[in-house]
Design an enzyme around this catalytic site. Structure first.
Site, PDB file in Angstrom:
ATOM      1  N   TYR A 160       0.847  -1.190   0.000  1.00  0.00           N
ATOM      2  CA  TYR A 160       0.000   0.000   0.000  1.00  0.00           C
ATOM      3  C   TYR A 160       0.880   1.236   0.000  1.00  0.00           C
ATOM      4  CZ  TYR A 160      -2.645  -2.913   3.505  1.00  0.00           C
ATOM      5  OH  TYR A 160      -3.257  -3.888   4.230  1.00  0.00           O
ATOM      6  N   HIS A 163      -9.994   2.312   3.532  1.00  0.00           N
ATOM      7  CA  HIS A 163      -9.430   3.156   4.591  1.00  0.00           C
ATOM      8  C   HIS A 163      -9.773   4.621   4.315  1.00  0.00           C
ATOM      9  CE1 HIS A 163      -6.072  -0.066   5.302  1.00  0.00           C
ATOM     10  NE2 HIS A 163      -7.228  -0.417   5.821  1.00  0.00           N
ATOM     11  N   ASN A 175      -2.373   1.060   8.865  1.00  0.00           N
ATOM     12  CA  ASN A 175      -3.829   0.876   8.812  1.00  0.00           C
ATOM     13  C   ASN A 175      -4.441   1.812   9.845  1.00  0.00           C
ATOM     14  OD1 ASN A 175      -2.221  -1.570   8.335  1.00  0.00           O
ATOM     15  ND2 ASN A 175      -4.127  -2.327   7.491  1.00  0.00           N
TER      16      ASN A 175
END
Ligand code: HEM
Length: 750
Positions: free
Chosen positions: A604, A684, A727
């Site tokens: 990510y 997210h 996260n």
């Protein structure tokens, strides 16, 4: 909406159905009186602007009988379909569709009246019970199908969808056999014939309403933490949740077959995480948001992988968009750590399980100058580091805010929790909020719950839900409030245009773009790709978990995380995060491979990314991305590609490690270019009601109060101005602690 009887004035048939208020499409059904019959007659009456229309007879796209229809010249073309995923539904054999004579196409409308035989049950065990109730869903498209003459034509995704409830006995009609002959028969005297009406006068019990100091909308991490801290301070707090119970402790009962003896739900057992995405009965996802959002107690923290990182200082820095007054997050992060410590060895025996993929990736990263750390002991170290995945699990079960903050709040007499209550808007008098409008008329006249003098409303409905409530309250960009205006029900409740508050709600949102690399290695145990965990787990692992909350099921699928910092051409530092887990969401390869040896590295891009998108609503009030937020910035893409290359750089130095997706026929560049943007989503989403110092580029001020209002606040991921390094739910919970403290400290409250 709920189906009600109406008479089609064209054919005289009495149907049970609805007219959706946005597109004006009528959906009707009529059943024969015999409860053993397996057929029904249905109709779709659509304005010509409807290019194709679908009905899902089980209320969901996936795993139930679908029907699609569209006009072609003077005819209606239709077919039954089946979907196993959110992709093109394909031919479904079994039902017989017959077009009945009153079907037509004219200059304004098309009408499809059909007999559907063998249509009351379908593969997988679902069906229509003529003696019970059900939910139907509709899908609408303003884009034509690819080949209108072909009943099996392909087409693009619907532009909107919606749901309605139906009580099947209301749809039974003694004239059914006449209808098959095109004859309306004699309407039974008991049937009141009405024409479809879109008025939504609420009947039913009304109560004198109890006022509250704080009404908090949404029981996700933001709402729960705020509710706990405000009730701890003695305020009279009402927490409203649109969904229902999640974990067993909260009354949840959605147990796996093998966990029933222990009464542990899907949301309790960490090892059931992956089954959230493969269960056809996925009632916990919000059905009116086009991305995964948790509509149950705990919100995202009840359905996430629970990767839990104490925030880095940079997560709250002014460079990352926060007001200076938020930079000192440590006291709040410490409060969070006290209530909810992290663990990187969730099994109660202290051992780690299923770590083979971590061990392989450690070999890869060690040769790239990475060092091994305990990640949450060093929250600021996020460059060239790896460590075991950390979670907010306690005693081998999902914990999060539900097992901690929610429990202390619930014990207080000044705290009230109501579930299955959907808030549509705040009720306001100019800048002053006076209450919230709900769908629950037992809470007050017309469902309106009032505030005490000086009372406050806190929206914690999530990155999509909070904007939707703001829009329906006349707060946001004009185009979104106009979308509400176009909706007959919500439009009628909008404040006068002179009271609209123009703020950049939904604008400048971000989400991590994430790319999966799938590998095989002989040491890996892919755990049947998690496919059997729900219904057919490995017996020894299930037994071990039930006996002592230890073993594979005490952990979720992620096993190792790593980070690396990258300088960009534009001067911004971006972070790449990797998450390693056995199994893979999908494999696309020309190589032969052993499916029991697959594992995934998800890469990510996080803090520092410059790509932004926009979220908003349709006039059907479904929340969606208006502009996708992934890789709209070219330097983001360059850095992500660099990070992927770095991860893959020394694969050959690890014996028998093979990258299978992408396979050697594709470069990483080609792989990323071909990647479906919607699968780059990490869920997210942040920034849809950003915190900031000016109403020109933010929605809430440094006290989390919505600009140009006196007493409306937002405490959820919407306020986070830019993505944190990891996260986000750890950072979000620290932010909720800080927001609650700032709201309590702000003068003028209750
Ligand atoms: C190319 C065709 C299609 C594509 C790509 C597609 C894709 C999708 C996607 C991405 C979602 C969003 C997931 C969510 O918000 O939960 C969705 C939801 C939905 N779709 Fe489709 N769809 C297609 C055709 C259809 C058809 C033909 C029907 C009905 C006949 C249908 C009914 C629904 C319904 C009812 C939902 C919302 C409820 C649910 O999540 O199951 N779709 N679809």
């Amino acid at each position: 909406q709920v189906a009600a009887p109406y008479t089609d004035s064209g054919n005289g048939f009495v149907f049970d159905g609805i007219t959706d208020p946005t597109y004006g499409v009528t959906y009707g059904i009529v059943l024969p009186q015999a409860n053993t019959s397996t057929e029904f007659i249905g109709e779709i009456v659509a304005p010509i602007a409807a290019k194709w229309v679908g009905v899902a007879f089980g209320g969901a796209m996936i795993g139930d009988l679908l029907l699609v229809a569209w006009p072609n010249g003077n005819d209606i073309v239709a077919s039954t379909r089946w979907a196993t995923d959110y992709i093109q539904p394909t031919e479904y054999d079994g039902p017989t569709l017959t077009t009945l004579p009153s079907s037509l196409v004219n200059s304004t409308h098309w009408k499809y009246v059909y007999r559907c035989q063998n249509c009351t049950s379908w593969q997988g065990g679902g069906g229509i019970d003529p003696t019970g109730t059900g939910v139907f869903a509709w899908a609408y498209s303003s884009v034509g199908v690819d080949d209108p003459s072909d009943p099996e034509s392909t087409f693009q995704e619907h532009t909107d969808f919606g749901f309605f409830g139906i009580n099947f006995p209301d749809a039974q009609n003694s004239n059914y056999q006449n209808y098959l002959q095109g004859n309306p028969g004699t309407p039974p005297s008991s049937t009141t014939t009405t024409t479809t009406s879109t008025s939504t006068t609420t009947t039913g019990p009304t109560a004198s309403a109890t006022p509250y100091d704080y009404i908090i909308v949404g029981a996700g991490p933001g709402g729960i933490i705020a509710a706990d801290r405000l009730s701890e301070a003695g305020k009279k707090v009402l927490l409203l949740e649109r969904g229902g119970p999640s974990t067993a402790e909260t009354g949840g009962t959605y147990d796996a077959p093998w966990t029933q003896s222990a009464n542990l739900t899907k949301f309790d057992v960490p090892g059931l995480f992956e089954s959230l995405f493969t269960d056809p009965n996925d009632w916990w996802w919000c059905k009116d948001i086009t991305f995964f959002a948790g509509c149950l107690l705990g919100g995202g923290t009840s359905v996430n992988g629970a990767l839990y990182w104490y925030p880095a200082d940079s997560d709250f820095s002014t460079e990352n968009g926060w007001p200076q007054s938020w930079a000192n997050h440590q006291p709040y992060t410490s409060k969070l750590q006290q209530r909810l410590p992290s663990t990187d060895h969730p099994s109660t025996d202290g051992k780690r399980y299923l770590e083979e993929s971590a061990n392989v990736v450690v070999q890869l990263l060690s040769k790239q100058g990475y060092s091994n750390i305990t990640i949450n002991d060093n929250p600021n170290s996020k460059d060239h580091v790896y460590g075991y995945s950390a979670f907010d699990f306690i005693n081998g079960e999902r914990a999060g805010p539900v097992a901690t903050y929610f429990q202390t709040a619930k014990a207080r007499p000044n705290f009230t929790y109501k579930d299955y209550v959907l808030v549509s808007q705040v009720v306001r008098n100019g800048a002053t909020i006076t209450g919230v409008r709900t769908n629950d008329t037992s809470l007050g006249p017309n469902g309106i719950v009032p505030l005490n003098p000086n009372g406050r409303v806190i929206l914690s409905a999530g990155s999509f839900g909070t904007p939707r409530i703001l829009f329906q309250s006349g707060i946001g960009p004009t185009d979104m409030i106009q979308a509400v205006q176009a909706n007959p029900t919500a439009g009628a409740n909008l404040p006068a245009q002179s009271d609209w508050i123009n703020l950049p709600v939904g604008q400048g949102v971000s989400d991590n773009p994430s790319i999966n690399l799938v590998f095989t290695h002989p040491s890996i145990d892919a755990y049947e790709n998690w496919a059997d965990v729900w219904s057919d787990p490995r017996p020894a692992d299930a037994q071990q978990y039930l006996t002592s909350r230890s073993g594979v099921f005490a952990g979720a699928s992620p096993k190792l995380n790593f980070w690396r910092a990258y300088g960009g051409n534009d001067g911004f530092t971006r972070y790449a995060q990797g998450t390693v887990r056995p199994g893979a969401a999908s494999v696309n390869t020309s190589l032969p491979y052993n499916a029991s040896q697959i594992f995934t590295i998800t890469v990510y891009l996080s803090q520092g990314i410059q790509s932004r998108g926009r979220v908003g609503i349709t006039s059907g009030l479904n929340a969606q991305a208006i502009t996708n937020p992934w890789l709209t910035d070219t330097d983001d893409k360059t850095v992500l590609l660099q990070a992927l290359h770095d991860v893959a750089d020394n694969i050959k130095s690890i014996p028998n490690l093979t990258l299978i997706t992408p396979d050697p026929t594709m470069t990483l560049e080609q792989y990323v270019d071909a990647y479906d943007p919607s699968t780059m989503c990490s869920n997210h989403w942040v920034g849809s009601a950003k915190i900031g110092t000016s109403a020109s580029n933010a929605v809430v001020d440094q006290n989390a109060k919505v600009f140009n209002t006196n007493n409306l606040f937002v405490v959820d991921a919407s306020i986070i101005p830019a993505l944190p390094i990891g996260n986000p739910h750890g950072q979000l919970m620290s932010a909720a602690e800080q927001a609650a403290a700032k709201i309590l400290a702000l003068a003028g409250g209750p």
